[in-house]
Write a protein that holds these residues in place. Structure first.
Motif, PDB file in Angstrom:
ATOM      1  N   MET A   1      40.202   0.543  13.491  1.00 24.24           N
ATOM      2  CA  MET A   1      38.946  -0.182  13.489  1.00 24.24           C
ATOM      3  C   MET A   1      37.892   0.700  12.834  1.00 24.24           C
ATOM      4  SD  MET A   1      36.735  -1.647  16.681  1.00 24.24           S
ATOM      5  CE  MET A   1      37.910  -2.881  17.112  1.00 24.24           C
ATOM      6  N   ALA A   2      36.983   0.069  12.083  1.00 30.46           N
ATOM      7  CA  ALA A   2      35.895   0.793  11.431  1.00 30.46           C
ATOM      8  C   ALA A   2      34.664  -0.104  11.389  1.00 30.46           C
ATOM      9  CB  ALA A   2      36.299   1.189  10.018  1.00 30.46           C
ATOM     10  N   THR A   3      33.484   0.511  11.405  1.00 29.59           N
ATOM     11  CA  THR A   3      32.234  -0.248  11.273  1.00 29.59           C
ATOM     12  C   THR A   3      31.441   0.311  10.100  1.00 29.59           C
ATOM     13  OG1 THR A   3      31.065   1.188  12.825  1.00 29.59           O
ATOM     14  CG2 THR A   3      32.092  -0.783  13.731  1.00 29.59           C
ATOM     15  N   ASP A   4      30.665  -0.566   9.456  1.00 34.13           N
ATOM     16  CA  ASP A   4      29.812  -0.106   8.368  1.00 34.13           C
ATOM     17  C   ASP A   4      28.365  -0.022   8.838  1.00 34.13           C
ATOM     18  OD1 ASP A   4      28.809  -2.701   8.311  1.00 34.13           O
ATOM     19  OD2 ASP A   4      29.615  -3.184   6.345  1.00 34.13           O
ATOM     20  N   HIS A   5      27.468   0.417   7.948  1.00 32.17           N
ATOM     21  CA  HIS A   5      26.060   0.611   8.302  1.00 32.17           C
ATOM     22  C   HIS A   5      25.342  -0.704   8.619  1.00 32.17           C
ATOM     23  CE1 HIS A   5      25.964  -0.303   4.026  1.00 32.17           C
ATOM     24  NE2 HIS A   5      24.723  -0.718   4.210  1.00 32.17           N
ATOM     25  N   ALA A   6      25.913  -1.848   8.185  1.00 32.31           N
ATOM     26  CA  ALA A   6      25.301  -3.155   8.448  1.00 32.31           C
ATOM     27  C   ALA A   6      25.785  -3.781   9.755  1.00 32.31           C
ATOM     28  CB  ALA A   6      25.587  -4.110   7.285  1.00 32.31           C
ATOM     29  N   GLY A   7      26.683  -3.100  10.462  1.00 27.56           N
ATOM     30  CA  GLY A   7      27.196  -3.624  11.725  1.00 27.56           C
ATOM     31  C   GLY A   7      28.444  -4.465  11.588  1.00 27.56           C
ATOM     32  N   ASN A   8      28.996  -4.591  10.361  1.00 25.01           N
ATOM     33  CA  ASN A   8      30.262  -5.302  10.186  1.00 25.01           C
ATOM     34  C   ASN A   8      31.399  -4.477  10.763  1.00 25.01           C
ATOM     35  OD1 ASN A   8      29.073  -7.446   8.675  1.00 25.01           O
ATOM     36  ND2 ASN A   8      29.032  -6.109   6.892  1.00 25.01           N
ATOM     37  N   VAL A   9      32.417  -5.154  11.276  1.00 22.61           N
ATOM     38  CA  VAL A   9      33.549  -4.483  11.885  1.00 22.61           C
ATOM     39  C   VAL A   9      34.821  -4.900  11.144  1.00 22.61           C
ATOM     40  CG1 VAL A   9      34.931  -4.243  13.987  1.00 22.61           C
ATOM     41  CG2 VAL A   9      32.453  -4.479  14.151  1.00 22.61           C
ATOM     42  N   ALA A  10      35.612  -3.921  10.727  1.00 25.34           N
ATOM     43  CA  ALA A  10      36.918  -4.184  10.123  1.00 25.34           C
ATOM     44  C   ALA A  10      37.974  -3.649  11.070  1.00 25.34           C
ATOM     45  CB  ALA A  10      37.035  -3.493   8.769  1.00 25.34           C
ATOM     46  N   TYR A  11      39.045  -4.432  11.247  1.00 27.92           N
ATOM     47  CA  TYR A  11      40.148  -3.947  12.070  1.00 27.92           C
ATOM     48  C   TYR A  11      41.457  -4.466  11.511  1.00 27.92           C
ATOM     49  CZ  TYR A  11      40.045  -8.535  14.349  1.00 27.92           C
ATOM     50  OH  TYR A  11      40.073  -9.885  14.597  1.00 27.92           O
ATOM     51  N   GLY A  55      29.594   1.357   1.731  1.00 26.65           N
ATOM     52  CA  GLY A  55      30.108   0.109   2.281  1.00 26.65           C
ATOM     53  C   GLY A  55      31.438  -0.362   1.719  1.00 26.65           C
ATOM     54  N   VAL A  56      32.115   0.465   0.945  1.00 31.50           N
ATOM     55  CA  VAL A  56      33.445   0.118   0.436  1.00 31.50           C
ATOM     56  C   VAL A  56      34.457   0.342   1.551  1.00 31.50           C
ATOM     57  CG1 VAL A  56      35.230   0.732  -1.248  1.00 31.50           C
ATOM     58  CG2 VAL A  56      32.829   0.694  -1.930  1.00 31.50           C
ATOM     59  N   LEU A  57      35.336  -0.638   1.774  1.00 26.07           N
ATOM     60  CA  LEU A  57      36.365  -0.511   2.799  1.00 26.07           C
ATOM     61  C   LEU A  57      37.583   0.183   2.198  1.00 26.07           C
ATOM     62  CD1 LEU A  57      37.446  -1.105   5.642  1.00 26.07           C
ATOM     63  CD2 LEU A  57      38.221  -3.334   4.775  1.00 26.07           C
ATOM     64  N   MET A  58      37.979   1.302   2.772  1.00 19.74           N
ATOM     65  CA  MET A  58      39.158   2.046   2.336  1.00 19.74           C
ATOM     66  C   MET A  58      40.311   1.685   3.272  1.00 19.74           C
ATOM     67  SD  MET A  58      37.827   3.607  -0.214  1.00 19.74           S
ATOM     68  CE  MET A  58      39.170   4.677  -0.703  1.00 19.74           C
ATOM     69  N   VAL A  59      41.460   1.378   2.693  1.00 20.05           N
ATOM     70  CA  VAL A  59      42.645   0.989   3.452  1.00 20.05           C
ATOM     71  C   VAL A  59      43.781   1.928   3.062  1.00 20.05           C
ATOM     72  CG1 VAL A  59      44.264  -0.865   3.966  1.00 20.05           C
ATOM     73  CG2 VAL A  59      41.896  -1.413   3.397  1.00 20.05           C
ATOM     74  N   ALA A  60      44.381   2.599   4.041  1.00 19.76           N
ATOM     75  CA  ALA A  60      45.517   3.480   3.794  1.00 19.76           C
ATOM     76  C   ALA A  60      46.742   2.896   4.476  1.00 19.76           C
ATOM     77  CB  ALA A  60      45.231   4.879   4.334  1.00 19.76           C
ATOM     78  N   GLY A  61      47.888   3.075   3.844  1.00 19.22           N
ATOM     79  CA  GLY A  61      49.111   2.548   4.437  1.00 19.22           C
ATOM     80  C   GLY A  61      50.347   3.003   3.702  1.00 19.22           C
ATOM     81  N   ARG A  62      51.414   2.211   3.825  1.00 13.75           N
ATOM     82  CA  ARG A  62      52.713   2.555   3.273  1.00 13.75           C
ATOM     83  C   ARG A  62      53.262   1.371   2.484  1.00 13.75           C
ATOM     84  NH1 ARG A  62      57.568   1.096   4.719  1.00 13.75           N
ATOM     85  NH2 ARG A  62      56.838   0.116   6.608  1.00 13.75           N
TER      86      ARG A  62
END
Length: 95
Positions: A1-11, A55-62
């Protein structure tokens, strides 16, 4: 889970019933869905999320095969291998 400076939540989630895919959900500060994407588990999985200061969403995975990382087709040079994707949310539309 991550939040940005605008209060958006990514999970990120995994479908616990079938285990077939991972998904990313982006919610605004009031809990409304802004955006979501799914990644087929047969081809890859999501391990971590983070927002940059801009505000760029970084996604790491496999990766375990050729997949569409939300508009960019990626083929691993070895099986499996890691990936890092940057998602510019300023141009994101609800789907």
């Amino acid at each position: 889970m991550a939040t940005d400076h605008a209060g958006n939540v990514a999970y990120a989630t995994t479908n616990i019933t079938s285990g077939d895919y991972d998904s990313i959900e982006l919610l605004d500060g009031e809990g409304r869905r802004i955006w979501s994407r799914t990644l087929d588990h047969d081809r890859g999985s999501i391990h971590a999320l983070a927002f940059t200061a801009s505000g760029v969403l970084m996604v790491a995975g496999r990766l375990s095969g050729t997949i569409d990382l939300w508009g960019g087709i990626v083929s691993p040079t070895r099986d499996p291998m890691g990936f890092l994707a940057a998602i510019e949310l300023g141009s994101v539309r609800i789907r």
